[in-house]
Design a protein around this motif. Structure first.
Motif, short mmCIF file in Angstrom:
data_model
loop_
_atom_site.label_atom_id
_atom_site.label_comp_id
_atom_site.label_asym_id
_atom_site.label_seq_id
_atom_site.Cartn_x
_atom_site.Cartn_y
_atom_site.Cartn_z
N ARG A 1 -36.20 -15.50 -40.80
CA ARG A 1 -35.11 -14.65 -40.87
C ARG A 1 -34.77 -14.33 -42.45
N PRO A 2 -34.20 -13.30 -42.69
CA PRO A 2 -33.96 -12.99 -44.09
C PRO A 2 -33.16 -13.88 -44.93
N ASP A 3 -32.27 -14.57 -44.10
CA ASP A 3 -31.43 -15.79 -44.82
C ASP A 3 -32.34 -16.97 -45.30
N GLY A 4 -33.40 -16.90 -44.64
CA GLY A 4 -34.34 -18.19 -45.06
C GLY A 4 -33.64 -19.28 -43.95
N LYS A 5 -32.97 -19.26 -43.25
CA LYS A 5 -32.27 -20.37 -42.39
C LYS A 5 -33.12 -20.90 -41.02
N TYR A 6 -33.84 -19.73 -40.62
CA TYR A 6 -34.42 -19.92 -39.32
C TYR A 6 -35.77 -19.09 -39.33
N VAL A 7 -36.74 -19.44 -38.55
CA VAL A 7 -37.95 -19.14 -38.38
C VAL A 7 -38.05 -18.56 -36.92
N ALA A 8 -38.78 -17.66 -36.73
CA ALA A 8 -39.18 -17.28 -35.26
C ALA A 8 -40.50 -17.21 -34.96
N TYR A 9 -40.88 -17.76 -33.96
CA TYR A 9 -42.29 -17.91 -33.77
C TYR A 9 -42.75 -17.60 -32.11
N ALA A 10 -44.12 -17.61 -31.72
CA ALA A 10 -44.51 -17.42 -30.44
C ALA A 10 -44.84 -18.81 -29.92
N PRO B 1 -33.57 -6.73 -41.09
CA PRO B 1 -33.17 -6.92 -42.54
C PRO B 1 -31.92 -7.66 -42.50
N ASP B 2 -30.90 -7.57 -41.57
CA ASP B 2 -29.89 -8.06 -41.23
C ASP B 2 -30.00 -9.42 -40.56
N GLY B 3 -31.07 -9.75 -40.12
CA GLY B 3 -31.18 -11.13 -39.35
C GLY B 3 -30.46 -11.29 -38.17
N LEU B 4 -30.06 -10.09 -37.69
CA LEU B 4 -29.26 -10.22 -36.34
C LEU B 4 -30.23 -9.89 -34.85
N VAL B 5 -31.36 -9.06 -35.29
CA VAL B 5 -32.52 -8.71 -34.12
C VAL B 5 -33.85 -9.12 -34.48
#
Length: 188
Positions: free
Chosen positions: A64-73, A109-113
């Motif tokens: 995520r652009p803020d570096g606080k989360y990672v998305a994965y499959a 880019p805003d980390g919301l979607v």
């Protein structure tokens, strides 16, 4: 001057820099134990944190652009779904639960979607772009399904987050034989 960053029995791939450039998130697979992992490497110290390790398949981590989360499959029970994890590994969130195949998460880019590649019929060649909104938190994501051009392969958000570009495979039969053509498209 190349510098080796990972070692060990795991095959490593799909590295992605954290937004601040201090860490890499990447996928790993150990063929001997048949385990997959998503790991975070602190580049300067060499410290490695395992976000998730599983006998099930894991794929394509994205910051995520803020570096606080990672998305994965992940493929629990034989079906690909999208997950999110706190970058320190403390929490995991399953973001999709349905029977279709969902992979390739990409944060806006805003980390919301999160844009994802979805295969409603579990057929890789019939994938479409779908969107997961985490504006209200990871516990209550909302979904927007877009049924546009099929066979989405890759995507990228515009810097303002208002457009998404992707590559699509188009099956053409102009010559009397099936051929695959690639088409770059911007969705507005």
């Amino acid at each position: 001057q190349p510098r080796r960053l990972t070692a060990g029995p795991f095959i490593h791939g799909w590295p992605r820099w954290s937004p601040d450039g201090t860490r890499l998130v990447y996928w790993g697979y150990d063929a001997q134990s048949r385990r997959s992992a998503i790991k975070v490497l602190e580049v300067e110290s060499g410290r490695i944190l395992t976000l998730v390790e599983s006998q099930e398949s894991l794929d394509r981590p994205a910051w995520r652009p803020d570096g606080k989360y990672v998305a994965y499959a992940a493929q629990p029970n034989g079906n690909w779904d999208i997950w999110g994890a706190a970058a320190d590994g403390s929490r995991h969130y399953r973001l999709t639960h349905d029977a279709q195949m969902e992979t390739n998460p990409l944060w806006s880019p805003d980390g919301l979607v999160i844009a994802i590649k979805a295969a409603p019929n579990k057929e890789y060649n019939l994938t479409v772009e779908h969107f997961i909104s985490v504006k209200d938190g990871f516990e209550s994501p909302t979904y927007r399904l877009w049924d546009g051009i099929k066979s989405i392969q890759m995507s990228d958000w515009s810097p303002d987050g208002k457009k998404i570009a992707y590559t699509a495979e188009m099956i053409t039969n102009a010559s009397g034989e099936d051929r695959v053509s690639y088409l770059a498209v911007v969705n507005e």
